[in-house]
Design an enzyme around this catalytic site. Structure first.
Site, short mmCIF file in Angstrom:
data_model
loop_
_atom_site.label_atom_id
_atom_site.label_comp_id
_atom_site.label_asym_id
_atom_site.label_seq_id
_atom_site.Cartn_x
_atom_site.Cartn_y
_atom_site.Cartn_z
N LYS A 22 0.59 -16.47 -1.92
CA LYS A 22 -0.57 -16.49 -0.82
C LYS A 22 -2.09 -16.92 -1.61
O LYS A 22 -2.63 -17.74 -0.68
CB LYS A 22 -0.77 -15.00 -0.48
CG LYS A 22 -2.01 -14.80 0.22
CD LYS A 22 -1.98 -13.29 0.61
CE LYS A 22 -2.58 -12.43 -0.27
NZ LYS A 22 -3.98 -12.29 -0.20
N ASN A 23 -2.32 -16.51 -2.57
CA ASN A 23 -3.65 -16.81 -3.02
C ASN A 23 -3.99 -18.32 -3.67
O ASN A 23 -4.98 -18.61 -3.75
CB ASN A 23 -4.10 -15.62 -4.12
CG ASN A 23 -4.35 -14.36 -3.60
OD1 ASN A 23 -4.51 -14.24 -2.41
ND2 ASN A 23 -4.58 -13.56 -4.34
N CYS A 118 -15.19 -4.13 1.87
CA CYS A 118 -13.72 -3.89 2.27
C CYS A 118 -13.51 -2.86 1.39
O CYS A 118 -13.98 -2.25 0.75
CB CYS A 118 -12.82 -5.40 1.99
SG CYS A 118 -12.71 -5.55 0.37
N ARG A 123 -17.50 -6.53 -2.96
CA ARG A 123 -17.12 -7.82 -3.13
C ARG A 123 -18.15 -8.94 -2.52
O ARG A 123 -18.05 -9.56 -1.30
CB ARG A 123 -15.84 -8.13 -2.09
CG ARG A 123 -14.81 -7.23 -2.70
CD ARG A 123 -13.44 -7.44 -2.18
NE ARG A 123 -12.72 -8.49 -2.31
CZ ARG A 123 -11.39 -8.87 -2.17
NH1 ARG A 123 -11.03 -8.35 -1.13
NH2 ARG A 123 -10.84 -10.11 -2.74
N ASP A 306 -4.62 -7.19 -9.27
CA ASP A 306 -3.70 -6.87 -8.17
C ASP A 306 -2.49 -6.39 -8.06
O ASP A 306 -1.72 -5.90 -7.38
CB ASP A 306 -3.24 -8.58 -7.37
CG ASP A 306 -4.44 -9.07 -6.65
OD1 ASP A 306 -5.34 -8.41 -6.44
OD2 ASP A 306 -4.26 -10.06 -6.20
N ARG A 398 0.15 -8.70 5.20
CA ARG A 398 -0.71 -9.70 4.95
C ARG A 398 -0.24 -10.43 3.52
O ARG A 398 -0.74 -11.59 3.70
CB ARG A 398 -2.19 -9.19 4.56
CG ARG A 398 -3.08 -8.56 5.89
CD ARG A 398 -4.21 -8.18 5.36
NE ARG A 398 -4.64 -9.14 4.40
CZ ARG A 398 -5.63 -8.71 3.08
NH1 ARG A 398 -5.90 -7.44 3.15
NH2 ARG A 398 -6.03 -9.84 2.46
#
Ligand code: UD1
Length: 422
Positions: A22-23, A118, A123, A306, A398
């Site tokens: 994803k990233n 968030c 962030r 993560d 997500r």
């Protein structure tokens, strides 16, 4: 909103194929705006965040066709018709900020809603913005929007004040079409940044030093659209390895790049798990000598932030003391309260978490607060006694492709209930 029902206690076993990262996919999709013509991306994961970024580049004028069955995304860019990304999109996904680099490079203008805080902390995006200023952009903040204006950008030497994946990727995308040479210091070395760099190089960009903390970019006049395949998701791979270990099972992740998950493999080995890797696969199985360890999140190649939450869920039932130190994000412990409700013995002191291994967790109704915290709760559900109901599972949608299907293939008893819960 959908919920998960998980009946814990099954040892996971078998093989699971890892999806595209994803990233890496997010900045690469946005990077396709840097060339007119047709870009074809393979191994693009079918995730909510990917659909959101597709909406973002569509609103700027790109035509997109996402064949989700084939994980192939075709992007056609004729011209950039719009330079504004509205609050509605940025608030659902902070990665929308990635459009700034390509927009400034192509049309010298970008209006992007300033992302708010968030669940994992404040962030800020100051490093992105000071980088753009150094390239010759004027930045102002009006009515909650970052307004960036530039002529053709000029190459420069810039030292980022902290290591940031997002800022490195964004500034790199701005600099590829700048006049002259850009030298970026203190760059993020994450595989996602390297994958973006390799994509840009294939398009004709002149970039050296990818994967090191010093990246040099010689600006070129134009880039050409290309076909490119996204790297496997190291965080997804690590999550499954941790889930396999937590259930005292024996699993193999396939289509992974072992080199990208060394820090996770090392942490599992430190705990006493048996970890083995081949060219594109990693296996984990339990042993009789498990004990607590120390895990500290750091920029790549250190242990990824993560995987901090999934690691905490695993630690909950490992005998002895586990210490987890979070150095990347200020407030990434929202899973702690939920894990405690399931019987975990966790103490938080600042950014240090002490987990005393307990014999077992027990099921409870729990709620996801962000993507990786969500993965931790799923792991906790897999090891808990009884049936765990997890709410707000849209967080996991997500970032984990077909999570419940992949876990079912490994033997987990997990069901998605449509429209249940709050
Ligand atoms: C990216 C990932 C995210 C992952 C994180 C760490 C994407 C879309 N997101 O996030 O999933 O959890 O890397 O691997 O790829 N910082 C600043 N100013 C800035 C930018 C960052 O102070 O301008 C700080 C952040 O608050 C954080 C640290 O630097 O403390 C690292 O952030 P960064 O690497 O930029 O993370 P993201 O790109 O947001």
């Amino acid at each position: 909103m959908d919920t998960y029902l998980i009946r814990g206690g099954t040892r996971l076993s078998g093989e699971v194929k890892i999806s595209g990262a994803k990233n890496a996919a997010l900045p690469i999709i946005v990077g396709s705006l840097l060339a007119d013509g047709e870009t074809v991306l393979d191994n693009v994961p079918d995730l909510k965040d990917i659909h959101t970024i597709i909406q973002v580049i569509r609103c700027l004028g790109a035509e997109c066709d996402f064949d989700t069955a084939a994980n192939r995304l075709t992007i056609k860019v004729n011209s950039i018709k719009n330079a504004e990304v509205p609050y509605e999109l940025v608030k659902t996904m902070r990665a929308s900020i990635y459009v700034m680099g390509p927009l400034l490079a192509r049309i010298g203008q970008a209006d992007v809603s300033l992302p708010g805080g968030c669940a994992i902390g404040e962030r800020p995006v100051d490093i992105h913005l000071t980088g753009f200023e150094a390239l010759g952009t004027t930045i102002s903040l009006e009515h909650g929007y970052i307004k960036a204006r530039a002529g053709r950008l000029n190459g420069m030497q810039f030292k980022m004040r902290g290591i940031s994946v997002g800022a490195t990727a964004n500034i790199m995308m701005a600099a590829v079409l700048a006049r002259g040479k850009t030298v970026l210091e203190n760059c993020a070395r994450e595989p996602d940044v390297v994958d973006l760099g390799n994509f840009l190089v294939k398009m004709g960009a002149k970039i050296s030093g990818l994967g090191s903390d010093l990246i040099e970019i010689e600006g070129v006049k134009r880039l050409e659209p290309v076909s490119y395949s996204i790297i496997p998701d190291r965080i997804e791979a690590g999550t499954y390895l941790i889930a396999g270990a937590a259930t005292k099972g024996e699993i193999t992740v396939k289509s992974a790049i072992p080199e990208h998950i060394v820090a996770c493999m090392d942490a599992l080995k430190d705990m006493g798990f048996v970890v083995d890797s081949g060219a594109d696969r990693v296996s984990v199985k339990t042993s009789h000598k498990l004990s607590g360890t120390l895990v500290k999140t750091l920029p790549y190649p250190g242990f990824p932030t993560d995987l901090q939450a999934p690691m905490m869920a695993l630690s909950a039932t490992i005998p002895g003391i586990n210490v987890i130190v979070e150095t990347i994000f200020e407030n990434r412990f929202t899973h702690v309260a939920e894990l405690r409700r399931m019987g975990a013995d966790i103490t938080v002191e600042g950014n240090v978490v002490i987990v005393k291994g307990v014999e077992k967790l027990s099921s409870a109704p729990i709620m996801m607060s962000d993507l990786r915290a969500g993965a931790a709760l799923v792991i906790a559900g897999l090891i808990a006694e009884g049936e765990t109901e997890i709410r707000r599972i849209y967080h996991c949608d997500r970032g984990y492709e077909r999570l419940e299907n992949k876990l079912s293939v490994l033997g987990a008893d997990i069901r998605r209930v449509k429209g249940g819960g709050l």
